[in-house]
Design a protein around this motif. Structure first.
Motif, PDB file in Angstrom:
ATOM      1  N   PRO A  80       0.799  -1.235   0.000  1.00  0.00           N
ATOM      2  CA  PRO A  80       0.000   0.000   0.000  1.00  0.00           C
ATOM      3  C   PRO A  80       0.829   1.283   0.000  1.00  0.00           C
ATOM      4  N   ASN A  81       2.051   1.232   0.537  1.00  0.00           N
ATOM      5  CA  ASN A  81       2.893   2.430   0.621  1.00  0.00           C
ATOM      6  C   ASN A  81       4.275   2.125   0.042  1.00  0.00           C
ATOM      7  N   PRO A  82       4.426   2.157  -1.285  1.00  0.00           N
ATOM      8  CA  PRO A  82       5.721   1.809  -1.880  1.00  0.00           C
ATOM      9  C   PRO A  82       6.865   2.715  -1.435  1.00  0.00           C
ATOM     10  N   GLU A  83       6.537   3.899  -0.965  1.00  0.00           N
ATOM     11  CA  GLU A  83       7.595   4.800  -0.504  1.00  0.00           C
ATOM     12  C   GLU A  83       8.273   4.302   0.765  1.00  0.00           C
ATOM     13  N   TRP A  84       7.673   3.315   1.436  1.00  0.00           N
ATOM     14  CA  TRP A  84       8.280   2.740   2.634  1.00  0.00           C
ATOM     15  C   TRP A  84       9.412   1.785   2.288  1.00  0.00           C
ATOM     16  N   LEU A  85       9.459   1.287   1.052  1.00  0.00           N
ATOM     17  CA  LEU A  85      10.527   0.371   0.652  1.00  0.00           C
ATOM     18  C   LEU A  85      11.844   1.138   0.590  1.00  0.00           C
ATOM     19  N   GLY A  86      12.835   0.620   1.291  1.00  0.00           N
ATOM     20  CA  GLY A  86      14.152   1.253   1.257  1.00  0.00           C
ATOM     21  C   GLY A  86      14.210   2.604   1.921  1.00  0.00           C
ATOM     22  N   ASP A  87      13.323   2.840   2.889  1.00  0.00           N
ATOM     23  CA  ASP A  87      13.308   4.150   3.555  1.00  0.00           C
ATOM     24  C   ASP A  87      14.142   4.193   4.828  1.00  0.00           C
ATOM     25  N   GLY A  88      14.848   3.091   5.117  1.00  0.00           N
ATOM     26  CA  GLY A  88      15.702   3.067   6.304  1.00  0.00           C
ATOM     27  C   GLY A  88      15.045   2.462   7.518  1.00  0.00           C
TER      28      GLY A  88
ATOM     29  N   PRO B 112       3.441  -6.880   4.463  1.00  0.00           N
ATOM     30  CA  PRO B 112       3.960  -7.461   3.229  1.00  0.00           C
ATOM     31  C   PRO B 112       5.270  -6.847   2.746  1.00  0.00           C
ATOM     32  N   TYR B 113       5.871  -5.945   3.498  1.00  0.00           N
ATOM     33  CA  TYR B 113       7.116  -5.299   3.081  1.00  0.00           C
ATOM     34  C   TYR B 113       8.321  -6.225   3.270  1.00  0.00           C
ATOM     35  N   ASN B 114       8.402  -6.877   4.423  1.00  0.00           N
ATOM     36  CA  ASN B 114       9.523  -7.761   4.747  1.00  0.00           C
ATOM     37  C   ASN B 114       9.273  -9.141   4.145  1.00  0.00           C
ATOM     38  N   THR B 115       9.327  -9.205   2.818  1.00  0.00           N
ATOM     39  CA  THR B 115       9.110 -10.446   2.078  1.00  0.00           C
ATOM     40  C   THR B 115      10.143 -10.534   0.953  1.00  0.00           C
TER      41      THR B 115
ATOM     42  N   ASP C 268      12.049  -7.627  -1.635  1.00  0.00           N
ATOM     43  CA  ASP C 268      13.473  -7.524  -1.310  1.00  0.00           C
ATOM     44  C   ASP C 268      13.672  -7.156   0.158  1.00  0.00           C
ATOM     45  N   TYR C 269      12.841  -7.789   0.998  1.00  0.00           N
ATOM     46  CA  TYR C 269      12.902  -7.566   2.445  1.00  0.00           C
ATOM     47  C   TYR C 269      12.902  -6.078   2.779  1.00  0.00           C
ATOM     48  N   ASP C 270      11.790  -5.468   2.329  1.00  0.00           N
ATOM     49  CA  ASP C 270      11.558  -4.032   2.555  1.00  0.00           C
ATOM     50  C   ASP C 270      12.656  -3.193   1.902  1.00  0.00           C
ATOM     51  N   GLY C 271      13.003  -3.557   0.682  1.00  0.00           N
ATOM     52  CA  GLY C 271      14.025  -2.803  -0.053  1.00  0.00           C
ATOM     53  C   GLY C 271      15.368  -2.824   0.632  1.00  0.00           C
ATOM     54  N   GLY C 272      15.638  -3.895   1.396  1.00  0.00           N
ATOM     55  CA  GLY C 272      16.911  -4.029   2.110  1.00  0.00           C
ATOM     56  C   GLY C 272      16.866  -3.522   3.532  1.00  0.00           C
TER      57      GLY C 272
ATOM     58  N   ASP D  16      17.245  -6.453   6.181  1.00  0.00           N
ATOM     59  CA  ASP D  16      18.345  -7.419   6.081  1.00  0.00           C
ATOM     60  C   ASP D  16      18.981  -7.701   7.438  1.00  0.00           C
ATOM     61  N   GLU D  17      19.339  -6.676   8.162  1.00  0.00           N
ATOM     62  CA  GLU D  17      19.989  -6.859   9.466  1.00  0.00           C
ATOM     63  C   GLU D  17      19.046  -7.542  10.447  1.00  0.00           C
ATOM     64  N   PHE D  18      17.792  -7.106  10.489  1.00  0.00           N
ATOM     65  CA  PHE D  18      16.805  -7.712  11.388  1.00  0.00           C
ATOM     66  C   PHE D  18      16.646  -9.203  11.085  1.00  0.00           C
ATOM     67  N   ASN D  19      16.508  -9.539   9.796  1.00  0.00           N
ATOM     68  CA  ASN D  19      16.316 -10.940   9.409  1.00  0.00           C
ATOM     69  C   ASN D  19      17.550 -11.781   9.702  1.00  0.00           C
ATOM     70  N   GLU D  20      18.717 -11.164   9.626  1.00  0.00           N
ATOM     71  CA  GLU D  20      19.938 -11.881   9.954  1.00  0.00           C
ATOM     72  C   GLU D  20      20.036 -12.152  11.454  1.00  0.00           C
ATOM     73  N   LEU D  21      19.656 -11.172  12.246  1.00  0.00           N
ATOM     74  CA  LEU D  21      19.700 -11.325  13.712  1.00  0.00           C
ATOM     75  C   LEU D  21      18.606 -12.241  14.242  1.00  0.00           C
ATOM     76  N   TYR D  22      17.431 -12.195  13.597  1.00  0.00           N
ATOM     77  CA  TYR D  22      16.270 -12.962  14.062  1.00  0.00           C
ATOM     78  C   TYR D  22      15.673 -13.770  12.900  1.00  0.00           C
ATOM     79  N   PRO D  23      16.374 -14.817  12.452  1.00  0.00           N
ATOM     80  CA  PRO D  23      15.934 -15.539  11.253  1.00  0.00           C
ATOM     81  C   PRO D  23      14.594 -16.265  11.411  1.00  0.00           C
ATOM     82  N   ASN D  24      14.197 -16.615  12.613  1.00  0.00           N
ATOM     83  CA  ASN D  24      12.965 -17.364  12.820  1.00  0.00           C
ATOM     84  C   ASN D  24      11.828 -16.515  13.380  1.00  0.00           C
ATOM     85  N   CYS D  25      11.996 -15.232  13.345  1.00  0.00           N
ATOM     86  CA  CYS D  25      11.002 -14.348  13.938  1.00  0.00           C
ATOM     87  C   CYS D  25       9.918 -14.028  12.916  1.00  0.00           C
TER      88      CYS D  25
END
Length: 167
Positions: A130-138, A144-147, A151-155, A158-167
């Motif tokens: 719904p809000n494409p401007e949120w992708l890659g906004d830091g 549905p962004y972190n999928t 691209d896992y919310d435009g990157g 990445d750090e969150f998914n690496e730290l918490y892979p099963n979350c």
């Protein structure tokens, strides 16, 4: 030039020659040279601005320049106003400059400003959010962004998914 005694330039014969020599290297479009002997001044009744040499200089400046009285900054803001009629920002020259200016304080990354003239849009096929401007906004946003499709919310995640892979 006797009209502008404090105007010290290499080519004084260009002062007041009927052509605005606004190149920063020639130094003519400055108060000491009478803004190139008046060649760089756009005279608009009712347009009272602190730097009249900014009118028609090729850069869209904020009000009071971008107003009907000042012919929308001497025409510099015509395209901006046509593309983004509801975009009211202090630095319109940053819209669409090739860099995502996503700072919440500048107000550029909003629909009214075309998400910074498209600079803040990340196009990912299959990513429908719904809000494409949120992708890659830091900021890492929830699905549905972190999928993978996004691209896992435009990157951003990445750090969150690496730290918490099963979350």
């Amino acid at each position: 030039n006797e009209l502008y005694p404090n105007c010290t330039v290499d080519k004084p014969y260009l002062v007041g020659n009927g052509k605005c020599d606004e190149d920063a290297y020639d130094g003519l479009n400055v108060p000491e040279c009478g803004y190139d002997g008046g060649d760089c001044l756009i005279i608009l009744p009712g347009c009272n601005v602190p730097n009249p040499e900014w009118l028609g200089d090729g850069f869209c400046d904020l009000p009071p320049y971008n107003t009907p009285e000042c012919d929308y900054d001497g025409g510099d803001c015509d395209e901006f106003n046509e593309l983004y009629p509801n975009c009211t920002v202090d630095k319109p020259y940053l819209v669409g400059n090739g860099k995502c200016d996503e700072d919440a304080y500048d107000g550029l990354n909003v629909p009214e400003c075309g998400y910074d003239g498209g600079d803040c849009l990340i196009i990912l096929p299959g990513c429908n959010v719904p809000n494409p401007e949120w992708l890659g906004d830091g900021f890492c946003d929830l699905p549905p962004y972190n999928t993978p499709e996004c691209d896992y919310d435009g990157g951003d995640c990445d750090e969150f998914n690496e730290l918490y892979p099963n979350c």
